[in-house]
Design a protein around this motif. Structure first.
Motif, PDB file in Angstrom:
ATOM      1  N   ARG A 174       7.268 -12.799  23.493  1.00  0.00           N
ATOM      2  CA  ARG A 174       8.216 -13.889  23.752  1.00  0.00           C
ATOM      3  C   ARG A 174       9.262 -13.957  22.632  1.00  0.00           C
ATOM      4  NH1 ARG A 174       7.612 -18.588  26.636  1.00  0.00           N
ATOM      5  NH2 ARG A 174       5.331 -18.505  26.610  1.00  0.00           N
ATOM      6  N   THR A 175       8.811 -13.806  21.379  1.00  0.00           N
ATOM      7  CA  THR A 175       9.733 -13.819  20.250  1.00  0.00           C
ATOM      8  C   THR A 175      10.753 -12.691  20.375  1.00  0.00           C
ATOM      9  OG1 THR A 175       8.043 -14.785  18.820  1.00  0.00           O
ATOM     10  CG2 THR A 175       9.895 -13.678  17.739  1.00  0.00           C
ATOM     11  N   ALA A 176      10.328 -11.577  20.979  1.00  0.00           N
ATOM     12  CA  ALA A 176      11.226 -10.429  21.165  1.00  0.00           C
ATOM     13  C   ALA A 176      12.102 -10.568  22.410  1.00  0.00           C
ATOM     14  CB  ALA A 176      10.400  -9.150  21.261  1.00  0.00           C
ATOM     15  N   GLY A 177      11.955 -11.692  23.143  1.00  0.00           N
ATOM     16  CA  GLY A 177      12.847 -11.940  24.277  1.00  0.00           C
ATOM     17  C   GLY A 177      12.219 -11.839  25.650  1.00  0.00           C
ATOM     18  N   ALA A 178      10.911 -11.641  25.738  1.00  0.00           N
ATOM     19  CA  ALA A 178      10.266 -11.521  27.050  1.00  0.00           C
ATOM     20  C   ALA A 178      10.282 -12.865  27.781  1.00  0.00           C
ATOM     21  CB  ALA A 178       8.829 -11.034  26.884  1.00  0.00           C
ATOM     22  N   ARG A 179      10.407 -12.800  29.113  1.00  0.00           N
ATOM     23  CA  ARG A 179      10.348 -13.998  29.948  1.00  0.00           C
ATOM     24  C   ARG A 179       8.931 -14.185  30.477  1.00  0.00           C
ATOM     25  NH1 ARG A 179      15.509 -13.203  34.025  1.00  0.00           N
ATOM     26  NH2 ARG A 179      17.107 -14.186  32.728  1.00  0.00           N
ATOM     27  N   ASP A 180       8.459 -15.424  30.444  1.00  0.00           N
ATOM     28  CA  ASP A 180       7.193 -15.708  31.097  1.00  0.00           C
ATOM     29  C   ASP A 180       7.465 -16.215  32.511  1.00  0.00           C
ATOM     30  OD1 ASP A 180       7.947 -18.389  30.880  1.00  0.00           O
ATOM     31  OD2 ASP A 180       6.411 -18.904  29.411  1.00  0.00           O
ATOM     32  N   TRP A 181       6.390 -16.633  33.198  1.00  0.00           N
ATOM     33  CA  TRP A 181       6.474 -17.091  34.585  1.00  0.00           C
ATOM     34  C   TRP A 181       7.469 -18.236  34.755  1.00  0.00           C
ATOM     35  CZ3 TRP A 181       4.730 -15.727  39.307  1.00  0.00           C
ATOM     36  CH2 TRP A 181       4.490 -16.704  40.280  1.00  0.00           C
ATOM     37  N   VAL A 182       7.399 -19.236  33.886  1.00  0.00           N
ATOM     38  CA  VAL A 182       8.280 -20.396  33.998  1.00  0.00           C
ATOM     39  C   VAL A 182       9.727 -20.006  33.702  1.00  0.00           C
ATOM     40  CG1 VAL A 182       8.772 -22.694  33.078  1.00  0.00           C
ATOM     41  CG2 VAL A 182       6.408 -21.980  33.450  1.00  0.00           C
ATOM     42  N   ASP A 183       9.956 -19.212  32.667  1.00  0.00           N
ATOM     43  CA  ASP A 183      11.307 -18.784  32.327  1.00  0.00           C
ATOM     44  C   ASP A 183      11.947 -18.017  33.481  1.00  0.00           C
ATOM     45  OD1 ASP A 183      11.000 -19.857  29.782  1.00  0.00           O
ATOM     46  OD2 ASP A 183      10.289 -17.960  28.934  1.00  0.00           O
ATOM     47  N   TRP A 184      11.152 -17.168  34.124  1.00  0.00           N
ATOM     48  CA  TRP A 184      11.690 -16.353  35.218  1.00  0.00           C
ATOM     49  C   TRP A 184      12.135 -17.234  36.376  1.00  0.00           C
ATOM     50  CZ3 TRP A 184      10.992 -14.864  40.321  1.00  0.00           C
ATOM     51  CH2 TRP A 184      11.627 -13.673  40.709  1.00  0.00           C
ATOM     52  N   TRP A 185      11.316 -18.216  36.728  1.00  0.00           N
ATOM     53  CA  TRP A 185      11.690 -19.093  37.839  1.00  0.00           C
ATOM     54  C   TRP A 185      12.862 -19.981  37.473  1.00  0.00           C
ATOM     55  CZ3 TRP A 185      10.695 -18.121  42.590  1.00  0.00           C
ATOM     56  CH2 TRP A 185       9.561 -17.358  42.924  1.00  0.00           C
ATOM     57  N   ASP A 186      13.007 -20.370  36.225  1.00  0.00           N
ATOM     58  CA  ASP A 186      14.182 -21.120  35.797  1.00  0.00           C
ATOM     59  C   ASP A 186      15.446 -20.283  35.994  1.00  0.00           C
ATOM     60  OD1 ASP A 186      12.677 -23.327  35.106  1.00  0.00           O
ATOM     61  OD2 ASP A 186      12.678 -22.897  32.952  1.00  0.00           O
ATOM     62  N   ALA A 187      15.358 -18.989  35.677  1.00  0.00           N
ATOM     63  CA  ALA A 187      16.510 -18.106  35.871  1.00  0.00           C
ATOM     64  C   ALA A 187      16.849 -17.962  37.352  1.00  0.00           C
ATOM     65  CB  ALA A 187      16.227 -16.738  35.249  1.00  0.00           C
ATOM     66  N   VAL A 188      15.829 -17.864  38.189  1.00  0.00           N
ATOM     67  CA  VAL A 188      16.061 -17.786  39.633  1.00  0.00           C
ATOM     68  C   VAL A 188      16.799 -19.020  40.130  1.00  0.00           C
ATOM     69  CG1 VAL A 188      14.894 -17.883  41.877  1.00  0.00           C
ATOM     70  CG2 VAL A 188      14.145 -16.233  40.154  1.00  0.00           C
ATOM     71  N   ALA A 189      16.315 -20.196  39.749  1.00  0.00           N
ATOM     72  CA  ALA A 189      16.905 -21.452  40.222  1.00  0.00           C
ATOM     73  C   ALA A 189      18.351 -21.608  39.779  1.00  0.00           C
ATOM     74  CB  ALA A 189      16.070 -22.629  39.730  1.00  0.00           C
ATOM     75  N   ALA A 190      18.726 -20.971  38.679  1.00  0.00           N
ATOM     76  CA  ALA A 190      20.086 -21.072  38.161  1.00  0.00           C
ATOM     77  C   ALA A 190      21.032 -20.032  38.743  1.00  0.00           C
ATOM     78  CB  ALA A 190      20.061 -20.942  36.632  1.00  0.00           C
ATOM     79  N   THR A 191      20.528 -19.178  39.624  1.00  0.00           N
ATOM     80  CA  THR A 191      21.325 -18.098  40.197  1.00  0.00           C
ATOM     81  C   THR A 191      21.823 -18.494  41.577  1.00  0.00           C
ATOM     82  OG1 THR A 191      20.000 -16.467  38.987  1.00  0.00           O
ATOM     83  CG2 THR A 191      21.297 -15.671  40.865  1.00  0.00           C
ATOM     84  N   PRO A 192      23.137 -18.531  41.820  1.00  0.00           N
ATOM     85  CA  PRO A 192      23.656 -19.036  43.098  1.00  0.00           C
ATOM     86  C   PRO A 192      23.091 -18.327  44.319  1.00  0.00           C
ATOM     87  CG  PRO A 192      25.433 -18.856  41.497  1.00  0.00           C
ATOM     88  CD  PRO A 192      24.220 -18.241  40.853  1.00  0.00           C
ATOM     89  N   GLU A 193      22.925 -17.013  44.258  1.00  0.00           N
ATOM     90  CA  GLU A 193      22.467 -16.288  45.443  1.00  0.00           C
ATOM     91  C   GLU A 193      20.989 -16.516  45.753  1.00  0.00           C
ATOM     92  OE1 GLU A 193      22.883 -13.018  42.192  1.00  0.00           O
ATOM     93  OE2 GLU A 193      23.732 -14.983  42.666  1.00  0.00           O
ATOM     94  N   LEU A 194      20.245 -17.156  44.841  1.00  0.00           N
ATOM     95  CA  LEU A 194      18.830 -17.428  45.073  1.00  0.00           C
ATOM     96  C   LEU A 194      18.489 -18.917  45.008  1.00  0.00           C
ATOM     97  CD1 LEU A 194      17.224 -14.511  43.014  1.00  0.00           C
ATOM     98  CD2 LEU A 194      17.202 -14.769  45.499  1.00  0.00           C
ATOM     99  N   ALA A 195      19.462 -19.750  44.704  1.00  0.00           N
ATOM    100  CA  ALA A 195      19.184 -21.169  44.484  1.00  0.00           C
ATOM    101  C   ALA A 195      18.617 -21.840  45.728  1.00  0.00           C
ATOM    102  CB  ALA A 195      20.450 -21.885  44.020  1.00  0.00           C
ATOM    103  N   GLY A 196      19.146 -21.518  46.902  1.00  0.00           N
ATOM    104  CA  GLY A 196      18.646 -22.129  48.136  1.00  0.00           C
ATOM    105  C   GLY A 196      17.217 -21.741  48.418  1.00  0.00           C
TER     106      GLY A 196
END
Length: 254
Positions: A174-196
């Motif tokens: 994580r310190t090196a920049g890896a995404r965990d389960w919650v981080d990944w879904w946060d990124a999905v929700a912030a992406t217009p093509e996947l938000a719906g």
């Protein structure tokens, strides 16, 4: 234009944060598909997610065909985008806990059914029912392979030592920049093509948070339980084919 392959790869990296031996279990899984069904199998990728197993199947066996089944609208969108135009692959949206989930499948039987890190979402009785359905879908002589969380609770000190090492490694990643389960879904929700699709997904399963990652890991059965349940469902043989300290790959033959 959406880069679906990039989303596919980001899903793999997020999963590897939890499962550093993920590729090894996939290798053993596909070895056994080939051993039982040859190099041109008809495969059902159960709870397929983004199609991680299907991608490896088709790379290794270009003559294979795959049907991916999942309920998650986000993961299916990524899967369909990744495999768009590949007529070897079909995707079906279905709830595996519903009695009629098989109705939309394009085939009545499969040489192999494969699944990974998914069926721990189901509790014992729905899982027994699913195994009964699979005994009818897998052709005689065909194979089912389930790689999932199957801990052995009889060794608490060993489990605690493994858990401490795993958590330390995850924190370094994580310190090196890896995404965990919650981080990944946060990124999905912030992406217009996947938000719906994300909003639909969260309505079905809830939104993952640091306090609630919705992985459903509590009280999951061990590998022996799975083998016994598969034999009771109608498979002729079942056993562990691979294991780590926390996970196992169970194989069953019709």
């Amino acid at each position: 234009m959406t880069d679906w392959q990039s989303w596919q790869e980001s899903w793999d990296r997020q999963q590897e944060w939890y499962l550093p031996d993920r590729e090894e279990r996939f290798r053993v899984m596909l070895d056994m598909v080939e051993a039982v069904a040859g190099d041109r199998p008809r495969v059902l990728d159960l709870a397929c997610g983004t199609g991680s197993i299907t991608a490896r199947l088709l790379k290794r066996y270009p003559g294979a065909v795959s049907t991916g089944v999942d309920l998650d609208p986000v993961l299916l969108t990524i899967a369909r985008g990744t495999f768009a135009g590949d007529d070897r692959v079909a995707f079906v949206r279905a709830d595996l806990s519903a009695p009629d989930w098989r109705d939309a499948l394009p085939y009545d039987s499969y040489d192999a059914v494969v699944t990974a890190t998914a069926l721990h979402w189901l509790r014992e009785e729905p899982l027994r029912a699913l195994y009964g359905h699979l005994a009818e879908l897998v052709r005689p002589g065909g194979v089912f392979l389930n790689a999932d969380h199957m801990p052995d609770e009889s060794t608490p000190r060993i489990n605690a030592a493994e858990r401490a090492l795993r958590v330390a490694r995850q924190e370094r990643a994580r310190t090196a920049g890896a995404r965990d389960w919650v981080d990944w879904w946060d990124a999905v929700a912030a992406t217009p093509e996947l938000a719906g699709q994300a909003a639909e997904r969260f309505a079905l399963f809830g939104r993952p948070t640091k306090e609630r990652n919705d992985h459903g890991d509590d009280a999951v059965p061990d590998a022996r339980w799975h083998a016994e349940a598969l034999r009771a469902a109608g498979f002729a043989e079942a056993r562990t084919a691979w294991s780590s300290l926390t996970d196992a790959l169970v194989i069953a033959l019709r």
